[in-house]
Design a protein around this motif. Structure first.
Motif, mmCIF file in Angstrom:
data_model
loop_
_atom_site.group_PDB
_atom_site.id
_atom_site.type_symbol
_atom_site.label_atom_id
_atom_site.label_comp_id
_atom_site.label_asym_id
_atom_site.label_seq_id
_atom_site.Cartn_x
_atom_site.Cartn_y
_atom_site.Cartn_z
ATOM 1 N N ALA A 229 37.632 82.881 9.858
ATOM 2 C CA ALA A 229 37.942 84.123 9.150
ATOM 3 C C ALA A 229 36.829 85.151 9.309
ATOM 4 O O ALA A 229 37.089 86.345 9.514
ATOM 5 C CB ALA A 229 38.191 83.827 7.669
ATOM 6 N N THR A 230 35.581 84.697 9.227
ATOM 7 C CA THR A 230 34.449 85.615 9.383
ATOM 8 C C THR A 230 34.423 86.209 10.781
ATOM 9 O O THR A 230 34.209 87.419 10.957
ATOM 10 C CB THR A 230 33.131 84.875 9.099
ATOM 11 O OG1 THR A 230 33.140 84.394 7.761
ATOM 12 C CG2 THR A 230 31.930 85.802 9.301
ATOM 13 N N ALA A 231 34.646 85.362 11.780
ATOM 14 C CA ALA A 231 34.655 85.855 13.156
ATOM 15 C C ALA A 231 35.783 86.865 13.371
ATOM 16 O O ALA A 231 35.585 87.904 14.001
ATOM 17 C CB ALA A 231 34.803 84.681 14.122
ATOM 18 N N ARG A 232 36.945 86.589 12.833
ATOM 19 C CA ARG A 232 38.084 87.503 13.009
ATOM 20 C C ARG A 232 37.844 88.828 12.287
ATOM 21 O O ARG A 232 38.187 89.891 12.809
ATOM 22 C CB ARG A 232 39.364 86.834 12.525
ATOM 23 C CG ARG A 232 39.774 85.640 13.376
ATOM 24 C CD ARG A 232 41.073 85.033 12.907
ATOM 25 N NE ARG A 232 42.206 85.911 13.171
ATOM 26 C CZ ARG A 232 43.454 85.627 12.831
ATOM 27 N NH1 ARG A 232 43.723 84.497 12.192
ATOM 28 N NH2 ARG A 232 44.430 86.447 13.125
ATOM 29 N N ARG A 233 37.262 88.768 11.088
ATOM 30 C CA ARG A 233 36.949 90.013 10.375
ATOM 31 C C ARG A 233 35.965 90.866 11.165
ATOM 32 O O ARG A 233 35.998 92.103 11.091
ATOM 33 C CB ARG A 233 36.379 89.700 8.986
ATOM 34 C CG ARG A 233 37.405 89.227 7.974
ATOM 35 C CD ARG A 233 36.852 89.265 6.566
ATOM 36 N NE ARG A 233 35.704 88.399 6.392
ATOM 37 C CZ ARG A 233 35.762 87.137 5.975
ATOM 38 N NH1 ARG A 233 36.956 86.591 5.706
ATOM 39 N NH2 ARG A 233 34.672 86.425 5.825
ATOM 40 N N ALA A 234 35.096 90.208 11.923
ATOM 41 C CA ALA A 234 34.103 90.933 12.730
ATOM 42 C C ALA A 234 34.694 91.448 14.032
ATOM 43 O O ALA A 234 34.008 92.137 14.791
ATOM 44 C CB ALA A 234 32.908 90.036 13.011
ATOM 45 N N GLY A 235 35.943 91.094 14.304
ATOM 46 C CA GLY A 235 36.604 91.616 15.497
ATOM 47 C C GLY A 235 36.813 90.631 16.622
ATOM 48 O O GLY A 235 37.336 91.008 17.682
ATOM 49 N N ALA A 236 36.441 89.368 16.436
ATOM 50 C CA ALA A 236 36.637 88.378 17.492
ATOM 51 C C ALA A 236 38.122 88.123 17.712
ATOM 52 O O ALA A 236 38.909 88.083 16.766
ATOM 53 C CB ALA A 236 35.932 87.075 17.138
#
Length: 366
Positions: free
Chosen positions: A151-158
């Motif tokens: 979730a953190t990676a996706r929120r950062a745009g990954a």
């Protein structure tokens, strides 16, 4: 996630969406354009999804302990750890092993105390007279930690692409073209976070394998009579023949601490290993095994020196290793991600890992 259309050149393509790959994606996602490629339909299907789910500062020895200890504060702050404690037990003939264990961590911050194991384990057989308590050992919520890293990676745009098995990669003019089951992608850097498949992926990218070896580890869930008592700690044989820990409902998770060399695969337990686990358990306590409710196996992958590998390949530019975490990748994930992120991005390490010697984990040692 499968079928996502992605275009352009990524800064970093992380191959593998287990704990190693996703925690690194979370650590660098705000500083780079990141793509995460996963061979399976679901991230974390192999080693991450089959973890024994405990955090122990002594597990893996002194070479792993700095990463585990450095991971503790963030794991506690995130609510991923719960009290458990560990009791290392032995028989009279294991005295030298117990002394060596205490000596290994004598200069560390890990507190270890000699105790009478019978005080903590009802029904312990009389020959188990040696005990060392490791109070800091904890349960770890692997699923929540892994989900939050995604979730953190996706929120950062990954971007994440599943069902994207790695077929090969070639590099030209500083750009990798990566061929997968889901199509072709381009990135300036490849991160090899594929666990048991790390040497295979390296070879398919034209990179020299480093001698990584996968081993099968068996786990069983037992219902016993009596059930596991409340407050029972994680129990580990100082000679490395078994460990078990309590689970909700009075159940136990038990392992014979096996390490059977294997090719990378979807690991499954062997009946002989389940039988060995139960036999060893019954030599420790007088509880009756009422049922084997579940059995499973996972892969633990080690470099030749049994330390993880973090860093750029010695010979091939733009190829970064994040592999060889053995059975310790979950408990070390926060610190390992910060350490790998600093090496990958070429920046100063986060204060949480600044005192850790990254050189001991470099691929250049091979």
């Amino acid at each position: 996630m499968r079928g996502l259309t992605v275009t352009g050149v990524y800064d970093v393509a992380i191959v593998g969406a287990g704990m190693a790959g996703t925690s690194l994606a979370a650590a660098i996602g705000s500083q780079a354009r990141v793509l995460v490629l996963e061979a399976e339909d679901t991230p974390g299907y192999h080693a991450t999804g089959r973890s024994a789910a405990f955090w122990s500062e002594t597990y893996g020895g002194p070479g792993i302990q700095p990463l585990t200890t450095a991971s503790g504060p963030s794991l506690r702050a995130g609510g991923y750890l719960a009290p458990l404690g560990s009791l290392h037990i032995g028989r009279a003939e294991d005295e030298s092993a117990m002394d060596a264990f205490l000596a290994e961590f004598a200069d560390s911050d890990v507190r270890l105390d000699r105790v009478d194991p019978a005080d903590s384990v009802p029904g312990l057989r009389s020959e188990w007279t040696l005990g060392v308590q490791e109070a800091s050992c904890a349960y770890i919520d692997v699923a929540a930690l892994h989900a939050e890293s995604i979730a953190t990676a996706r929120r950062a745009g990954a971007d994440f692409v599943t069902d994207a098995a790695f077929a090969g990669a070639t590099r030209a003019d500083g750009i990798w073209t990566i061929e997968t089951k889901a199509g072709a992608f381009q990135a300036r850097t490849i991160v090899n976070a594929t666990g048991a498949w790390a040497d295979t992926v390296a070879a398919r990218a034209g990179v020299r394998p480093l001698g990584l070896q996968a081993y099968r580890r068996t786990m069983v869930q037992l219902r016993t009579d009596p059930g596991a008592p409340e407050g029972l700690p994680h129990i580990a044989d100082i000679a490395g023949r078994f460990y078990f820990k309590p689970e909700p409902g009075g159940r136990l998770w038990l392992s014979p601490h096996d390490e059977t060399p294997t090719d990378p695969c979807d690991a499954a337990p062997e009946e002989i290993d389940v039988a060995i686990a139960i036999d060893r358990f019954e030599q420790v306590v007088d509880w009756r095994v009422a049922a084997v409710e579940r059995r499973w196996a996972g892969l633990r992958t080690f470099a030749p020196d049994r330390l993880p590998i973090y860093g750029f390949d010695r010979d091939v530019p733009g190829f970064f290793w994040c592999a060889g975490q053995g059975g310790f990748g979950i408990q070390t994930a926060p610190a390992a991600a910060l350490l790998a992120a600093s090496l990958l991005l070429g920046v100063s390490p986060d204060p949480a890992v600044a005192a850790i010697d990254a050189a001991r984990y470099s691929p250049e040692r091979f």
